[in-house]
Design a protein around this motif. Structure first.
Motif, PDB file in Angstrom:
ATOM      1  N   LYS A 208       0.832  -1.202   0.000  1.00  0.00           N
ATOM      2  CA  LYS A 208       0.000   0.000   0.000  1.00  0.00           C
ATOM      3  C   LYS A 208       0.871   1.259   0.000  1.00  0.00           C
ATOM      4  O   LYS A 208       0.616   2.216  -0.716  1.00  0.00           O
ATOM      5  CB  LYS A 208      -0.919  -0.012   1.218  1.00  0.00           C
ATOM      6  N   THR A 209       1.939   1.273   0.844  1.00  0.00           N
ATOM      7  CA  THR A 209       2.835   2.420   0.941  1.00  0.00           C
ATOM      8  C   THR A 209       3.545   2.657  -0.387  1.00  0.00           C
ATOM      9  O   THR A 209       3.661   3.796  -0.857  1.00  0.00           O
ATOM     10  CB  THR A 209       3.874   2.166   2.051  1.00  0.00           C
ATOM     11  N   LYS A 212       1.140   4.149  -2.897  1.00  0.00           N
ATOM     12  CA  LYS A 212       0.891   5.569  -2.613  1.00  0.00           C
ATOM     13  C   LYS A 212       2.058   6.431  -3.083  1.00  0.00           C
ATOM     14  O   LYS A 212       1.869   7.500  -3.661  1.00  0.00           O
ATOM     15  CB  LYS A 212       0.673   5.752  -1.110  1.00  0.00           C
ATOM     16  N   THR A 216       1.997   9.355  -5.916  1.00  0.00           N
ATOM     17  CA  THR A 216       2.445  10.718  -5.582  1.00  0.00           C
ATOM     18  C   THR A 216       3.489  11.193  -6.584  1.00  0.00           C
ATOM     19  O   THR A 216       3.457  12.332  -7.060  1.00  0.00           O
ATOM     20  CB  THR A 216       3.031  10.741  -4.159  1.00  0.00           C
TER      21      THR A 216
END
Length: 246
Positions: A208-209, A212, A216
């Motif tokens: 998930k990180t 993200k 970004t």
């Protein structure tokens, strides 16, 4: 004397013909309440997950229809409808992910409950063996006692009772050791299940990180590309004017 001998012989025959008590059958295996509860919880969560999956499929179909309609027309309402349908798909996916996480947790709980139930069953089986041994020894003692002479009956009973108690104690010790080994195995299995679950959770968090961060970076790159033409134009305007050739 002859009559006394006949009476003793009849008594011995009657004792020999006396039927022995049948051993009680071992109790049927009972389902552990904790396992039943964990299984019921898992079944319920799996049904919820199936319902969420269906909702995701329905939302995707609606989104596809809305996108196709928005692509074929220039109406703002159609575009808003397509965007709303896409958001509905995202929300449905989030709810489905949450349901999957709950199912995974319920499976871990079920594995723990089964491990502990296995340990309890092992302890109960050991206790049943001790009880069976006690009953066997009692039956054997009764048969041997019938053949013993009356003069030594009291001394024989005491000696036999002590011997039986020593055997029972030894069996109890052995049963306790088996129960401890079973409990240790159960704890090891529980720890393994917990470690696997923790590793899965960490992997999901890392993914998930990473997703993200990638999103970004892409967003920052897009913003930079959009802003760069304006900067070039302003740079051209600010420069010194060229000299006219004479």
């Amino acid at each position: 004397m002859a009559r006394v001998a006949k009476r003793v012989a009849k008594k011995r025959k009657a004792t020999a013909k006396r039927p022995t008590a049948k051993r009680t059958a071992t109790a049927a295996k009972t389902v552990d309440p904790a396992v039943t509860k964990a299984e019921a919880k898992l079944e319920k969560l799996q049904k919820d997950l199936a319902a969420h999956k269906k909702k995701v499929e329905d939302a995707r179909k609606k989104a596809a229809t809305a996108k196709a309609k928005a692509a074929s027309t220039k109406r703002a309402a159609a575009k808003r409808s397509a965007k709303s349908a896409t958001n509905a798909v995202t929300k449905a996916n989030e709810r489905a992910k949450a349901a999957r996480s709950k199912v995974a947790d319920a499976r871990v709980e079920l594995a723990k409950a089964k491990a502990m139930a296995s340990a309890r069953a092992a302890a109960q089986a050991a206790e049943a063996k001790v009880a069976e041994l006690r009953e066997r020894l009692s039956d054997r003692a009764s048969k041997d006692l019938e053949t013993a002479k009356q003069a030594f009956e009291q001394r024989w009973k005491k000696a036999r009772a002590k011997a039986d108690e020593r055997k029972v104690k030894a069996a109890k010790k052995k049963a306790a050791t088996k129960a401890k080994v079973a409990e240790k195995k159960a704890k090891t299995k529980v720890n393994q299940v917990e470690r696997k679950a923790s590793a899965k959770a960490k992997t999901k968090t890392r993914r998930k990180t990473s997703a993200k961060r990638t999103a970004t970076r892409k967003s920052s790159a897009t913003t930079t590309r959009k802003a760069s033409p304006a900067r070039k134009t302003s740079a051209k305007r600010v420069g010194r004017p060229r000299k006219k050739s004479s």
